[in-house]
Design an enzyme around this catalytic site. Sequence first.
Site, PDB file in Angstrom:
ATOM      1  N   VAL A   1      -9.097 119.672  47.348  1.00  0.00           N
ATOM      2  CA  VAL A   1     -10.368 120.267  47.778  1.00  0.00           C
ATOM      3  C   VAL A   1     -10.215 121.761  47.552  1.00  0.00           C
ATOM      4  CG1 VAL A   1     -11.970 120.713  49.667  1.00  0.00           C
ATOM      5  CG2 VAL A   1     -10.791 118.516  49.551  1.00  0.00           C
ATOM      6  N   GLU A   2     -11.161 122.368  46.854  1.00  0.00           N
ATOM      7  CA  GLU A   2     -11.022 123.786  46.525  1.00  0.00           C
ATOM      8  C   GLU A   2     -12.289 124.548  46.872  1.00  0.00           C
ATOM      9  OE1 GLU A   2      -8.349 124.833  43.099  1.00  0.00           O
ATOM     10  OE2 GLU A   2     -10.229 125.590  42.293  1.00  0.00           O
TER      11      GLU A   2
ATOM     12  N   THR B   1      -7.405 124.422  37.278  1.00  0.00           N
ATOM     13  CA  THR B   1      -6.193 124.258  38.080  1.00  0.00           C
ATOM     14  C   THR B   1      -6.296 125.186  39.293  1.00  0.00           C
ATOM     15  OG1 THR B   1      -4.904 126.075  37.164  1.00  0.00           O
ATOM     16  CG2 THR B   1      -4.928 124.010  35.909  1.00  0.00           C
TER      17      THR B   1
ATOM     18  N   HIS C   1     -13.312 116.368  31.326  1.00  0.00           N
ATOM     19  CA  HIS C   1     -13.309 116.270  32.800  1.00  0.00           C
ATOM     20  C   HIS C   1     -12.463 117.339  33.465  1.00  0.00           C
ATOM     21  CE1 HIS C   1      -9.291 114.715  32.507  1.00  0.00           C
ATOM     22  NE2 HIS C   1      -9.263 114.239  33.727  1.00  0.00           N
TER      23      HIS C   1
ATOM     24  N   LYS D   1      -4.191 120.699  48.973  1.00  0.00           N
ATOM     25  CA  LYS D   1      -3.592 119.622  48.172  1.00  0.00           C
ATOM     26  C   LYS D   1      -2.802 118.640  49.020  1.00  0.00           C
ATOM     27  CE  LYS D   1      -2.264 119.872  44.184  1.00  0.00           C
ATOM     28  NZ  LYS D   1      -3.351 118.940  43.818  1.00  0.00           N
TER      29      LYS D   1
END
Length: 486
Positions: free
Chosen positions: A213-214, A385, A409, A485
Amino acid sequence: MNRALHVRKIHEYLFEIPPHGKMRVPARLYLDERSLRELMENQSSEEWNALKQLENVACLPGIVKAAMAMADVHPGYGFPIGGVAAFDPKDGGVISVAGVGFDINCGVRCLRTHLTRRDLTGKEEKLADTMFEVIPAGLGSTGELKLSTKEIDRVLREGARYAVRLGYGREDDLEYIEEHGCLSDADPSVVSHTAKQRQMAQVGTLGSGNHYVEVQVVDQIYNARAAEAFGLELGQIVIMLHTGSRALGHQIGTDYLPFLEKATRKYGIEVPDRELVCAPIESPEGQQYFRAVMAGANCAFANRQVLAHLVRQAFWKALRVPDTAIETLYEVAHNTVKWEVHEVNGERRRLLVHRKGSTRAFGPGRPELPERYRAVGQPVLVGGTMGTASYILVGTEQGMRETFGTALHGAGRAKSRRQAKRQYPAERIIEELRKQGIIVRAHGKASISEEAPGAYKDVEHVVEVMCNAGIVARVARLRPIVCLKG
DNA sequence: ATGTAC
């Protein structure tokens, strides 16, 4: 063998390997000279043979037009990750476990908020800690939901809608999920007891590996009209959530591999690689696996719906942001197989499209899109990333004609997990990211090392290739602020 | 990706 001799340049961003050996169609790769060279160099190692895998896919019965790979291509189980392959049932078309992947319907949801970068200033650490506390993550992690057999069957049949019914998230989230978060041919009765049992306490958990989740900020807008339709502005805070079907999807893959191996023999299908076992889509075995995959997909939809609720909960707890200030922009799937109608050589055909580590990227006007976005096209969410940008792109007419409405993706892995683990100590990566103002919270060290930015291709480059090829177009760029993470 | 073993 020197595969370079076979590769033909179609244009600056598209290469083709014409059919040879048992290939029924060409293999096509959206790459430029530089990334093609990198892929060929990597080929020296068995582990990295994505090109060979794409040729193998081109050998499968009923494949239409070409086996295609996006710019983020890398080797996977049987099929390359970053690939798309469509099959015609009238031509003996098949369904394959490897074509979907083990993490069935792994995907990304983007939540847009009413917050700006300034609203978060000084509160980043608190938000990171709260997310860590509220969102269960990591290998074998369990959540607050402990479902009964009956309830897990409803998850498998109803997907995200059932999560909303249980009180997770809102009805209006559903409109902005691919397939509205529910695939209709799901059949829980063809999913093993083991698969269900493993999942009973895992709905609403993030998992491990590349899942995250960012919290991000919009730092660039490229297309004002599409950005407006998607509700995006410069400086706005958005949240990307990447997860899949956890243990359940994996168990379905494990269960159906030997099942389809038998079917491959029964129907006399010749496969160039054991990992490519498959069944004709219209056979009882093919149908059964399809119904199991649909059930697995619904589990992933439900999982992301519960997680979206937990994200809202964390924002409320840490910042007193009401849940109405966090809306679903869109949710895309990465590992899927579905029936779609596409025009091939001027003829409309119903095809079974496998997307393995690639995203549906429909162009403007498609009835599958929410009304709000229909005129501009489908949002395509590209996860970078922990240390690099993510992108929101939009599907194009050209993509509909060329790639069955499919795009990349993510950045695409460039180094194996093992190699990354050796090369990137977790502490060093966390410290490097901290210096860039990116806060990382992880439940384990392995996922930091394996997912280190250096283990991935350059996201700017892969996005550039797909956009220059005309398959997608840029809408917005996002920069990471806080990353959670497993 | 994954209760990293049947």
